[in-house]
Write a protein that holds these residues in place. Structure first.
Motif, PDB file in Angstrom:
ATOM      1  N   PRO A 104       0.839  -1.203   0.000  1.00  0.00           N
ATOM      2  CA  PRO A 104       0.000   0.000   0.000  1.00  0.00           C
ATOM      3  C   PRO A 104       0.876   1.257   0.000  1.00  0.00           C
ATOM      4  N   PHE A 105       0.460   2.255  -0.736  1.00  0.00           N
ATOM      5  CA  PHE A 105       1.234   3.493  -0.817  1.00  0.00           C
ATOM      6  C   PHE A 105       0.270   4.664  -0.898  1.00  0.00           C
ATOM      7  N   GLU A 133      -6.245  -3.146 -10.933  1.00  0.00           N
ATOM      8  CA  GLU A 133      -5.410  -3.675  -9.843  1.00  0.00           C
ATOM      9  C   GLU A 133      -5.095  -2.617  -8.783  1.00  0.00           C
ATOM     10  N   LEU A 134      -5.351  -1.348  -9.111  1.00  0.00           N
ATOM     11  CA  LEU A 134      -5.151  -0.266  -8.142  1.00  0.00           C
ATOM     12  C   LEU A 134      -6.499   0.080  -7.522  1.00  0.00           C
ATOM     13  N   ALA A 135      -6.592  -0.076  -6.232  1.00  0.00           N
ATOM     14  CA  ALA A 135      -7.837   0.232  -5.526  1.00  0.00           C
ATOM     15  C   ALA A 135      -7.565   1.292  -4.471  1.00  0.00           C
ATOM     16  N   ALA A 171      -4.260  13.331   0.609  1.00  0.00           N
ATOM     17  CA  ALA A 171      -3.544  12.062   0.499  1.00  0.00           C
ATOM     18  C   ALA A 171      -4.533  10.975   0.082  1.00  0.00           C
ATOM     19  N   VAL A 172      -4.158  10.250  -0.972  1.00  0.00           N
ATOM     20  CA  VAL A 172      -4.970   9.140  -1.460  1.00  0.00           C
ATOM     21  C   VAL A 172      -4.168   7.866  -1.284  1.00  0.00           C
ATOM     22  N   GLU A 173      -4.713   6.915  -0.523  1.00  0.00           N
ATOM     23  CA  GLU A 173      -4.010   5.670  -0.259  1.00  0.00           C
ATOM     24  C   GLU A 173      -4.493   4.585  -1.222  1.00  0.00           C
ATOM     25  N   PHE A 174      -3.535   3.976  -1.911  1.00  0.00           N
ATOM     26  CA  PHE A 174      -3.830   2.908  -2.859  1.00  0.00           C
ATOM     27  C   PHE A 174      -3.404   1.564  -2.279  1.00  0.00           C
ATOM     28  N   SER A 175      -4.153   0.535  -2.626  1.00  0.00           N
ATOM     29  CA  SER A 175      -3.799  -0.834  -2.260  1.00  0.00           C
ATOM     30  C   SER A 175      -3.718  -1.663  -3.534  1.00  0.00           C
ATOM     31  N   PRO A 176      -2.516  -2.003  -3.982  1.00  0.00           N
ATOM     32  CA  PRO A 176      -2.390  -2.830  -5.185  1.00  0.00           C
ATOM     33  C   PRO A 176      -3.018  -4.203  -4.958  1.00  0.00           C
ATOM     34  N   ALA A 199       1.073  10.627 -13.043  1.00  0.00           N
ATOM     35  CA  ALA A 199       2.247   9.827 -12.723  1.00  0.00           C
ATOM     36  C   ALA A 199       2.078   8.462 -13.352  1.00  0.00           C
ATOM     37  N   ILE A 200       3.153   7.960 -13.933  1.00  0.00           N
ATOM     38  CA  ILE A 200       3.187   6.607 -14.470  1.00  0.00           C
ATOM     39  C   ILE A 200       3.689   5.687 -13.365  1.00  0.00           C
ATOM     40  N   ILE A 201       2.938   4.640 -13.077  1.00  0.00           N
ATOM     41  CA  ILE A 201       3.311   3.769 -11.960  1.00  0.00           C
ATOM     42  C   ILE A 201       3.341   2.327 -12.423  1.00  0.00           C
ATOM     43  N   THR A 202       4.317   1.580 -11.905  1.00  0.00           N
ATOM     44  CA  THR A 202       4.443   0.150 -12.132  1.00  0.00           C
ATOM     45  C   THR A 202       4.458  -0.541 -10.782  1.00  0.00           C
ATOM     46  N   VAL A 203       3.585  -1.527 -10.634  1.00  0.00           N
ATOM     47  CA  VAL A 203       3.527  -2.308  -9.400  1.00  0.00           C
ATOM     48  C   VAL A 203       4.071  -3.693  -9.717  1.00  0.00           C
TER      49      VAL A 203
END
Length: 207
Positions: A104-105, A133-135, A171-176, A199-203
């Motif tokens: 989580p981030f 996949e990002l919630a 602040a938005v918290e994501f849970s992959p 932002a480009i993000i890779t999990v």
């Protein structure tokens, strides 16, 4: 006979006076002749000197190593500057891409007004992400009201800000929920102006 006794008494008196004078002279001599300078045993012992306490040195100035305050930079377009930054557990590549290891981030949204006057309408922020996949696990920020949307999340702030001032951070918290090869988190702001950031993000998951 009486004359002889008188002479004898006088002689005894003279002897007593002479003896007393001798004793007195010896005492005076001892006092007068007491050595006050160098003697055969060597020079008089030197009186030890008491070292003086040095004055304390003036305090050394501590250099200010805190980061300097930077003036806010204007947006590339529009009247709202939108900044999107990750939490400390997210790695950032040289090209600005985010890398998360299935943990989580948080994504921090900051919006600064570059309007010419005080804002009069609420600020609306849309947070969109193109990967299932990002919630969104939660949000945090003073006086922000957030609700889910078709694209992801919509948040509103009714705070009034002056030119070059920022709204409270969001602040938005994501849970992959799984591995994301490459996804995009896009933030758009509207209301008292417009602005955007992404932002480009890779999990990556490791099993």
């Amino acid at each position: 006979m009486a004359e002889n006794e008188l002479v004898l008494k006088r002689r005894k008196r003279i002897v007593r006076l002479a003896a007393a004078a001798a004793v007195l002279g010896l005492a005076v001599g001892v006092v007068v002749l007491r050595p006050t300078g160098p003697t055969a045993e060597g020079p008089p012992a030197a009186v030890p000197s008491v070292p003086s306490t040095p004055s304390p040195a003036p305090p050394t100035a501590i250099p200010d190593v805190r980061p300097r305050h930077e003036e806010p930079q204007p947006p590339e377009s529009g009247s709202l500057r939108v900044d999107l930054t990750p939490s400390q557990y997210v790695q950032i590549d040289q090209d600005g891409s985010w890398w998360d290891h299935a943990m989580p981030f948080e994504a921090f949204v900051s919006v600064t007004s570059w309007a010419e006057s005080t804002t009069t309408v609420p600020l609306r922020v849309s947070v969109a992400f193109d990967r299932a996949e990002l919630a969104v696990h939660g949000t945090d920020g003073p006086r922000w009201v957030c609700e889910p949307s078709d694209a992801g999340l919509t948040c509103t702030s009714s705070d009034v800000v002056e030119p070059k001032e920022a709204w409270p951070p969001l602040a938005v918290e994501f849970s992959p929920m799984g591995e994301v090869r490459r996804g995009t988190i896009a933030v758009t702001a509207s209301g008292p102006g417009d602005g955007a950031a992404e932002a480009i993000i890779t999990v990556a998951t490791y099993t």
